[in-house]
Write a protein that holds these residues in place. Structure first.
Motif, short mmCIF file in Angstrom:
data_model
loop_
_atom_site.label_atom_id
_atom_site.label_comp_id
_atom_site.label_asym_id
_atom_site.label_seq_id
_atom_site.Cartn_x
_atom_site.Cartn_y
_atom_site.Cartn_z
N LYS A 144 -54.49 16.34 -10.48
CA LYS A 144 -54.55 15.84 -9.21
C LYS A 144 -56.16 15.70 -9.46
N LEU A 145 -56.98 14.62 -8.44
CA LEU A 145 -58.24 14.42 -8.36
C LEU A 145 -58.98 15.28 -8.21
N ASP A 146 -59.96 15.72 -8.84
CA ASP A 146 -61.31 16.41 -8.42
C ASP A 146 -61.80 15.89 -7.39
N GLY A 147 -62.64 17.37 -6.57
CA GLY A 147 -63.36 16.45 -5.16
C GLY A 147 -62.56 16.63 -4.37
N VAL A 148 -61.42 16.81 -4.22
CA VAL A 148 -60.35 16.03 -2.81
C VAL A 148 -59.32 16.89 -2.50
N GLY A 149 -60.04 16.74 -0.91
CA GLY A 149 -58.78 18.12 -0.85
C GLY A 149 -58.84 19.28 -0.69
N PRO A 150 -57.57 20.75 -0.24
CA PRO A 150 -56.99 20.24 -0.23
C PRO A 150 -56.53 19.69 1.52
N TYR A 151 -55.64 18.90 2.56
CA TYR A 151 -56.07 18.31 3.35
C TYR A 151 -54.92 19.57 4.45
N ASP A 152 -55.55 19.46 5.62
CA ASP A 152 -53.79 20.40 6.44
C ASP A 152 -53.10 19.97 7.15
N GLU A 153 -53.21 18.05 7.15
CA GLU A 153 -52.02 17.01 7.38
C GLU A 153 -51.27 16.90 6.22
N LYS A 154 -49.58 17.24 7.15
CA LYS A 154 -48.32 16.98 6.32
C LYS A 154 -48.25 15.69 6.44
N ILE A 155 -47.91 14.71 5.69
CA ILE A 155 -47.29 13.55 5.55
C ILE A 155 -46.00 14.00 5.11
N ALA A 156 -44.88 12.69 5.66
CA ALA A 156 -43.24 12.77 5.77
C ALA A 156 -43.33 10.94 5.13
N VAL A 157 -42.41 11.31 3.37
CA VAL A 157 -42.32 10.01 3.03
C VAL A 157 -40.57 9.74 3.00
N ILE A 158 -40.51 9.14 3.68
CA ILE A 158 -38.31 8.80 3.39
C ILE A 158 -38.20 7.69 1.94
N GLY A 159 -37.51 8.41 1.95
CA GLY A 159 -36.72 7.62 0.46
C GLY A 159 -37.68 7.74 -0.97
N ALA A 160 -36.54 8.43 -1.61
CA ALA A 160 -37.33 8.90 -2.51
C ALA A 160 -37.25 8.17 -4.05
N GLY A 161 -37.13 6.36 -3.56
CA GLY A 161 -36.64 5.65 -4.86
C GLY A 161 -37.92 5.42 -5.21
N PRO A 162 -38.73 4.47 -6.41
CA PRO A 162 -39.94 4.44 -6.86
C PRO A 162 -40.72 4.13 -6.18
N SER A 163 -40.64 2.87 -5.13
CA SER A 163 -41.90 2.70 -4.04
C SER A 163 -42.93 4.66 -3.28
N GLY A 164 -40.93 5.34 -3.20
CA GLY A 164 -41.42 6.28 -2.42
C GLY A 164 -41.80 7.38 -2.90
N LEU A 165 -41.63 7.73 -4.16
CA LEU A 165 -42.09 8.81 -5.55
C LEU A 165 -43.82 8.52 -5.52
#
Length: 210
Positions: A128-149
């Motif tokens: 993970k990047l330094d100095g960012v997050g964690p954030y409370d927002e939950k994000i859904a990604v539809i599709g576990a293809g190369p772009s979704g992942l």
């Protein structure tokens, strides 16, 4: 003894700007440009960065092992699947490589594959990047293809909680179901997907959305 007369020197004239040989008002300008290999990479990979890390490792005081580690880290800044892309990418970067004007292009795709395989052999982890997050927002990604992942990877490393949903029983999308395994071995695909999941990305398969 006679006195020497000083001759006046004629002022120098710069040509190129005027047919009369007057002083040109044109001046050199510094123009920022991307290397053509980077410019034409659909993933925006820092191709020159990881090639330089390996080719000039001695100048940088790095061992070859350290140089490959560094090249892998540069690669995954934009692309979490170097081993996959080193096998299936059509490498438009090589078509515009500056070396074409001298002898032949750098074998960028082959180097990318070796970097990806190096990361798997060494079991290098995405971070993970330094100095960012964690954030409370939950994000859904539809599709576990190369772009979704890839989307899930870049969100997770910035501190977001991500869940990826896919209708199939295994992730990978067209990488798994559209490319034969002799071109893309499934163990390579599975290892690089697992690295993304190890960042804390949740995967829910057999789940259709919409």
């Amino acid at each position: 003894m006679g006195l020497l007369k000083k001759k006046k020197k004629k002022p120098l004239k710069m040509g190129g700007g005027s047919p009369s040989g007057g002083i040109s008002h044109e001046r050199p300008q510094a123009v920022d440009k991307l290397p053509p290999c980077v410019r034409d990479c659909p993933s925006g990979n820092d191709v020159r960065g990881w090639l330089t890390a390996i080719a000039q490792h001695e100048k940088q005081g790095l061992t070859l092992d350290q140089a490959y580690d560094k090249a892998w880290e540069i690669e995954v800044e934009t692309n979490p699947f170097p081993g996959v892309m080193g096998r299936v990418c059509p490498h438009p970067c090589e078509g515009v490589c500056n070396r074409n004007h001298k002898d032949s292009p750098v074998a960028i795709n082959s180097v990318e594959r070796s970097i990806g395989d190096w990361g798997m052999e060494r079991d290098l982890k995405l971070t993970k990047l330094d100095g960012v997050g964690p954030y409370d927002e939950k994000i859904a990604v539809i599709g576990a293809g190369p772009s979704g992942l890839s989307c899930a990877y870049h969100l997770a490393r910035r501190g977001y909680k991500v869940t990826v949903f896919d209708a199939y029983d295994k992730p990978g999308g067209m990488l798994r179901y559209g490319i034969p395994d002799y071109r893309l071995p499934r163990d390579v695909l599975d290892k690089e997907i697992q690295r993304v999941l190890d960042l804390g990305v949740e995967l829910k398969t057999n789940t259709s959305i919409g």
